[in-house]
Design a protein around this motif. Structure first.
Motif, short mmCIF file in Angstrom:
data_model
loop_
_atom_site.label_atom_id
_atom_site.label_comp_id
_atom_site.label_asym_id
_atom_site.label_seq_id
_atom_site.Cartn_x
_atom_site.Cartn_y
_atom_site.Cartn_z
N GLU A 1 53.89 41.42 42.13
CA GLU A 1 55.30 41.35 42.51
C GLU A 1 55.79 42.58 43.25
OE1 GLU A 1 57.85 40.37 39.32
OE2 GLU A 1 57.06 38.35 39.07
N PRO A 2 55.50 43.79 42.80
CA PRO A 2 56.01 44.96 43.54
C PRO A 2 55.49 45.02 44.97
CG PRO A 2 55.29 45.60 41.34
CD PRO A 2 54.83 44.19 41.55
N VAL A 3 54.21 44.73 45.14
CA VAL A 3 53.64 44.74 46.50
C VAL A 3 54.25 43.62 47.34
CG1 VAL A 3 51.52 44.58 47.83
CG2 VAL A 3 51.52 45.73 45.62
N TRP A 4 54.41 42.45 46.74
CA TRP A 4 54.98 41.32 47.47
C TRP A 4 56.40 41.62 47.95
CZ3 TRP A 4 53.89 36.94 49.85
CH2 TRP A 4 54.91 36.01 50.07
N LYS A 5 57.22 42.22 47.08
CA LYS A 5 58.59 42.54 47.47
C LYS A 5 58.62 43.55 48.61
CE LYS A 5 60.71 41.68 42.95
NZ LYS A 5 61.42 42.28 41.80
N GLU A 6 57.77 44.54 48.53
CA GLU A 6 57.73 45.55 49.58
C GLU A 6 57.31 44.95 50.92
OE1 GLU A 6 55.42 49.77 50.59
OE2 GLU A 6 54.97 48.64 48.75
N VAL A 7 56.28 44.11 50.89
CA VAL A 7 55.80 43.49 52.13
C VAL A 7 56.83 42.52 52.70
CG1 VAL A 7 54.03 41.96 53.07
CG2 VAL A 7 53.38 43.78 51.51
N VAL A 8 57.50 41.77 51.84
CA VAL A 8 58.52 40.83 52.31
C VAL A 8 59.65 41.58 53.00
CG1 VAL A 8 60.34 39.27 51.52
CG2 VAL A 8 58.01 38.98 50.69
N LYS B 1 48.90 25.33 61.02
CA LYS B 1 47.60 25.50 60.38
C LYS B 1 47.70 26.51 59.25
CE LYS B 1 45.26 24.54 64.74
NZ LYS B 1 44.35 25.09 65.78
N ILE B 2 46.96 26.25 58.18
CA ILE B 2 47.03 27.07 56.97
C ILE B 2 45.78 27.93 56.88
CG2 ILE B 2 47.11 26.99 54.45
CD1 ILE B 2 48.53 24.30 54.70
N SER B 3 45.97 29.21 56.54
CA SER B 3 44.86 30.13 56.30
C SER B 3 45.14 30.85 54.99
CB SER B 3 44.72 31.14 57.44
OG SER B 3 44.45 30.49 58.67
N PHE B 4 44.11 30.99 54.16
CA PHE B 4 44.27 31.62 52.85
C PHE B 4 43.92 33.10 52.91
CE2 PHE B 4 44.38 27.28 51.48
CZ PHE B 4 45.12 27.31 50.29
N PHE B 5 44.65 33.86 52.11
CA PHE B 5 44.42 35.30 51.98
C PHE B 5 43.47 35.51 50.81
CE2 PHE B 5 45.68 39.33 49.95
CZ PHE B 5 45.42 40.21 51.01
N HIS B 6 42.36 36.24 51.05
CA HIS B 6 41.32 36.39 50.03
C HIS B 6 41.06 37.83 49.62
CE1 HIS B 6 40.12 32.17 50.26
NE2 HIS B 6 40.17 32.27 51.58
N ASN B 7 41.79 38.79 50.19
CA ASN B 7 41.53 40.20 49.89
C ASN B 7 42.45 40.68 48.77
OD1 ASN B 7 39.60 40.31 51.95
ND2 ASN B 7 41.18 40.72 53.49
N ALA B 8 42.31 41.96 48.46
CA ALA B 8 43.16 42.57 47.43
C ALA B 8 44.60 42.60 47.92
CB ALA B 8 42.67 43.99 47.13
N VAL B 9 45.54 42.35 47.00
CA VAL B 9 46.96 42.26 47.37
C VAL B 9 47.53 43.68 47.44
CG1 VAL B 9 49.19 41.27 46.78
CG2 VAL B 9 47.10 40.03 46.24
N ILE B 10 47.38 44.28 48.60
CA ILE B 10 48.00 45.57 48.89
C ILE B 10 48.70 45.46 50.23
CG2 ILE B 10 46.36 46.91 47.52
CD1 ILE B 10 44.87 47.59 50.06
N ARG B 11 49.59 46.39 50.49
CA ARG B 11 50.45 46.32 51.68
C ARG B 11 49.64 46.26 52.96
NH1 ARG B 11 51.94 50.20 55.10
NH2 ARG B 11 53.86 49.90 56.33
#
Length: 778
Positions: free
Chosen positions: A176-183, A223-233
């Protein structure tokens, strides 16, 4: 004592919270929220939802409780639009998945308390309920219809970053913290944000292919693409950049800027130059280039790079301030410029939206024509298009430059200047000029106003051909001034055909691009997307390969076994030996397997389906034989008709002369000229030999064609005379005594010319004998 009072107080508080939760659960009534009755139809539910959603949408309604109200409206619509959930709510007052069983109804109140109770972070130091935990995601929540109708079309203008979450998702808490910052960072740049709650929007989560939470995916061009890496900014930012095409922005230096700016005529677009001191193109510029890629071409100049000094000096660029320039028909001077220390998205959008088209753009497609020349909406919103109808080449260059100069000096919101090439848009030019001789080989100017979307326009053409002189400019300017007060000056009307898409690639290139795109999608699906989504496709591919190779292997073993079992070919013996062995079914005379023909017997059981009710256009070829001649005639018949078995309209049968002589002679009465029937009092009446006759029967049109057996000697003799008899017919008991000596021809030689007759049958050149109705076959 104090401890006892404290425990009692805590129990009272918990009981009050429980009661409030139960009351709030019972109080939720989707019918009341949408303002409809319980008997309302799906159309009424949808209509009420759309009305309330427009009224309470947080972007339009600034009321503090608008967000909560909008969420309630969405949940109410989700329940009532699903027949199963609606039925559960009508029966039990709840929409839980375990509804429908009376024994579970008693646990309903505790079920609500279990899902809705929120343990405060200050007490337990851990947030359990994701809805209460992350209220900032509420404005990004998506439902299925919103995703399909709005988000997917909008993904062709900007990429979307979508998070899949759910209640009681412990991994969701960590990101959540990373997601909020990126958003917060990406939304201001123009990236779309979406959140899907898998518990409430299972259909949408399944549609996106998200089978676990949390999941993060990108959406661009549908088209949809999935994110597969570590959730960092950094990873999320790189993921968004990877969604964008790689050829959006061209790197510009002193060596290629002239070529780049000169492509405006070929591409029919203004060209944008971005000057900045960043060595890598900023994400904001890439997102902008993606949003306006259909209207503008973008180039990036890194002012700190050697080889850009001349470019910076020529256009007087401040190397410390980002600069954006737009070039149209004149490459030596920009049409518009902005400079700002911090380029904001809103500033760039306003700047580019005002300069999306050339001063006198060329109409290369119907879509461009609709944008440049919109349909008149009211008498106060009239917009005119001044169209230059000209040709290509240096001959028309002067008139075109004069037209562009006039457009630059008289740019207004109500007037657009465009031009077309007569040779490329012949139908469009013909509809306006009507092949007037005075415009042949010259340029003409027409003022056009579109009245509807089907091509109807009113227009007026300048009386003389356009030469670009001062007199032509004065006449055009005077006509535009008169239109402000007298729109009826456009006296002519016509229906314009749709323009040809001049810039569309040829069919082969379109096919090639589609193939490359499909291969790229498959590659991404196999190596980057969820394997669970690919399992049906992979299963289908491997099943098809297994069936294919299995069939090939089985066929190979079958052919090899047939070759081992088949005897070696033997040399043909003299004709005398063949005549002696005709009565036996020897291996040498057997029909090869590949020459097999399916021949069915025509009996009273198969008579109706094989003849009377035969489909139109189909024919049944029937061989007449007897028991002694059955083997030999069927062999020869199969060899003669084998080449015609590829036709699905032909069916092959045989008829026993011993059983159905009367039926055959009834048919032959209608072909007396070809095969005369002897009088019944004739002594040879019962000895008439019809073996070897072939009838082609058309059951639908009630006619037949007749083949008479081949005879040695006189081929034009009467069929059925005593010379046609064969010793094979009398190997058993004779039906009667014959005064004629038997011939020496083989029985199977009677069909030696059947293949020629079959060719004439397919040509339709044989004589047809019609009958009133098909007789019964006893």
């Amino acid at each position: 004592m104090e401890l006892k009072k404290l425990s009692i107080s805590l129990v009272v508080v918990l009981v009050l919270v429980l009661v409030l939760q139960i009351l709030s659960a019972v109080d939720f009534d989707p019918y009341r929220i949408l303002g409809i009755s319980r008997t309302s139809s799906q159309a009424d539910i949808k209509k009420a939802y759309k009305k309330l959603a427009r009224e309470w949408h947080p972007d339009k309604n600034k009321d503090p409780g608008a967000e909560d109200k909008f969420i309630q409206i969405s949940k109410a619509y989700e329940i009532l639009s699903n027949e199963e959930k609606r039925s559960n709510f009508d029966r039990y007052g709840d929409v839980g998945e375990n509804q429908g069983y009376p024994q579970q109804q008693q646990h309903r109140q505790f079920h609500h308390f279990h899902e809705s109770f929120y343990f405060d972070e200050s007490f337990f130091h851990f947030p359990f309920n994701s809805e209460r935990r992350d209220s900032s995601d509420e404005k990004y929540l998506l439902h299925f219809s919103h995703y399909v109708n709005e988000i997917v079309p909008d993904s062709f203008k900007k990429p979307y970053l979508i998070k899949i979450t759910s209640d009681w998702c412990f991994s969701c808490i960590h990101i959540e913290p990373v997601w909020k910052e990126v958003v917060q960072e990406l939304e201001v740049l123009g990236v779309g944000i979406g959140v899907v709650h898998a518990g409430y929007e299972r259909r949408l989560a399944h549609h996106l292919g998200a089978h676990s939470t949390p999941s993060i995916l990108g959406l661009i061009n549908g088209k949809i693409s999935f994110f597969h890496n570590a959730v960092i900014r950094e990873n999320l930012r790189q993921f968004v950049e990877s969604l964008l095409p790689g050829n959006l922005i061209e790197k510009i230096t002193d060596k290629n800027y002239v070529r780049y700016l000169s492509n405006w005529k070929k591409e029919n677009k203004p060209h944008v130059l971005l000057f900045d001191h960043m060595p890598v193109v900023p994400l904001l510029y890439k997102l902008t280039a993606f949003a306006y890629r259909d209207y503008l071409s973008f180039g990036y100049v890194y002012v700190g790079l050697r080889g850009t000094e001349e470019l910076s000096r020529q256009y007087n660029i401040n190397v410390y301030t980002p600069t954006m320039m737009i070039f149209k028909e004149h490459i030596d001077k920009p049409a518009d410029v902005i400079q700002a220390r911090e380029m904001k998205k809103q500033l760039i959008d306003d700047f580019l939206s005002q300069n999306k088209f050339l001063l006198a753009a060329r109409l290369t497609s119907q879509k461009l024509f609709r944008e440049l020349c919109p349909v008149k909406k009211s008498h106060r919103q009239r917009k005119y298009c001044v169209v230059l109808l000209t040709g290509e080449g240096d001959k028309f260059a002067k008139t075109y430059e004069a037209f562009v100069a006039f457009a630059l000096a008289n740019t207004k919101d109500t007037v657009r200047f465009v031009h077309i090439y007569n040779d490329r848009q012949r139908d469009f030019a013909h509809a306006l000029l009507m092949d007037d001789e005075k415009y042949w080989g010259k340029s003409a100017v027409a003022i056009v106003e579109r009245r509807n979307n089907v091509g109807r326009v009113v227009y007026k053409i300048l009386e003389d051909a356009w030469k670009g002189s001062e007199e032509d400019n004065f006449m055009l300017l005077d006509l535009l001034a008169q239109l402000r007060t007298d729109p009826g000056l456009l006296s002519s009307d016509t229906v314009l055909p749709d323009l040809n898409d001049e810039l569309a690639p040829v069919f082969f290139l379109r096919w090639l691009y589609s193939a490359i795109e499909y291969v790229s999608d498959c590659w991404d699906s196999v190596f980057h997307n969820n394997w669970r989504e690919m399992m049906p496709l992979l299963s289908l591919i491997f099943s098809a390969l297994f069936i294919l190779f299995g069939t090939v292997i089985v066929q190979a073993f079958s052919d090899s076994s047939d070759e081992r079992d088949s005897p070696l070919p033997q040399k043909e013996e003299p004709n005398e030996n063949n005549e002696k062995n005709d009565t036996t079914f020897s291996k040498e005379n057997r029909i090869p397997k590949k020459g097999f023909v399916e021949v069915t017997e025509l009996t009273d059981v198969t008579y109706t389906s094989n003849l009377v009710r035969l489909r139109p256009g189909h024919m049944n070829v029937v061989l007449i034989l007897s028991n002694p001649t059955k083997t030999s005639l069927l062999q020869k018949f199969a060899l003669e008709v084998y080449t015609f078995t590829g036709s699905s309209c032909l069916h092959f049968s045989f008829l026993s002369l011993d059983k159905h002589r009367e039926w055959l002679e009834y048919l032959l009465e209608f072909a007396q000229d070809a095969a005369p029937i002897p009088n019944q009092y004739d002594k040879h009446f019962l000895e008439r030999d019809y073996t070897g006759y072939v009838l082609a029967l058309n059951g639908h049109k009630k006619y037949f064609c007749l083949f008479k057996p081949h005879r040695s000697g006189d081929e034009g003799g009467t069929v059925g005379s005593c010379e046609d008899y064969d010793p094979l017919l009398h190997t058993g008991e004779a039906r009667g005594k014959s005064s004629c000596s038997p011939g020496s021809k083989q029985v199977k030689n009677k069909l030696s010319k059947l293949s020629l007759w079959m060719e004439r049958l397919l040509e339709g050149s044989l004589q047809r004998f019609y009958i009133p109705s098909w007789p019964a076959l006893d």
